[in-house]
Design a protein around this motif. Sequence first.
Motif, short mmCIF file in Angstrom:
data_model
loop_
_atom_site.label_atom_id
_atom_site.label_comp_id
_atom_site.label_asym_id
_atom_site.label_seq_id
_atom_site.Cartn_x
_atom_site.Cartn_y
_atom_site.Cartn_z
N TYR A 49 0.83 -1.19 0.00
CA TYR A 49 0.00 0.00 0.00
C TYR A 49 0.87 1.25 0.00
O TYR A 49 1.88 1.31 0.70
CB TYR A 49 -0.90 0.01 1.24
CG TYR A 49 -1.69 -1.25 1.41
CD1 TYR A 49 -2.85 -1.47 0.68
CD2 TYR A 49 -1.28 -2.23 2.30
CE1 TYR A 49 -3.58 -2.64 0.83
CE2 TYR A 49 -2.00 -3.40 2.46
CZ TYR A 49 -3.16 -3.60 1.72
OH TYR A 49 -3.87 -4.76 1.87
N ASP A 51 0.49 5.65 0.18
CA ASP A 51 -0.46 6.69 0.56
C ASP A 51 0.27 8.02 0.73
O ASP A 51 1.40 8.03 1.23
CB ASP A 51 -1.12 6.29 1.89
CG ASP A 51 -2.26 7.20 2.29
OD1 ASP A 51 -2.01 8.40 2.47
OD2 ASP A 51 -3.37 6.72 2.43
N GLN A 56 -4.51 6.86 -2.37
CA GLN A 56 -4.16 5.56 -1.82
C GLN A 56 -4.04 4.60 -3.00
O GLN A 56 -4.97 4.50 -3.81
CB GLN A 56 -5.24 5.05 -0.86
CG GLN A 56 -5.43 5.90 0.38
CD GLN A 56 -6.25 7.14 0.12
OE1 GLN A 56 -7.22 7.10 -0.63
NE2 GLN A 56 -5.85 8.24 0.71
#
Length: 89
Positions: A49, A51, A56
């Motif tokens: 992930y 961000d 995101q």
Amino acid sequence: MKNEIDGKFLLSVFAKVEKHGEAITNDLGPGFYLDGVTVNSGFDGYEVYFDNNKVQLTLGFHNQWHANAENESDLDEFVKMLSKINTKY
């Protein structure tokens, strides 16, 4: 800028943030922060992930990625941040 995003690029950025960034803990668990970008990995290791509080992005199995952004300019800015990290470190 979407065309600049691929699994190899994202994994390269992830490794650089992990190596040069500051260890943090957020809602996704342990991760790293560098130059405005936070990275985390999934509990099973199959997803990573990214961000920056506006965008995101998730890189999943088979190098499939998905981004959540309010608009195209936010995504473009995010990709520029990732490119800068990839070049700088």
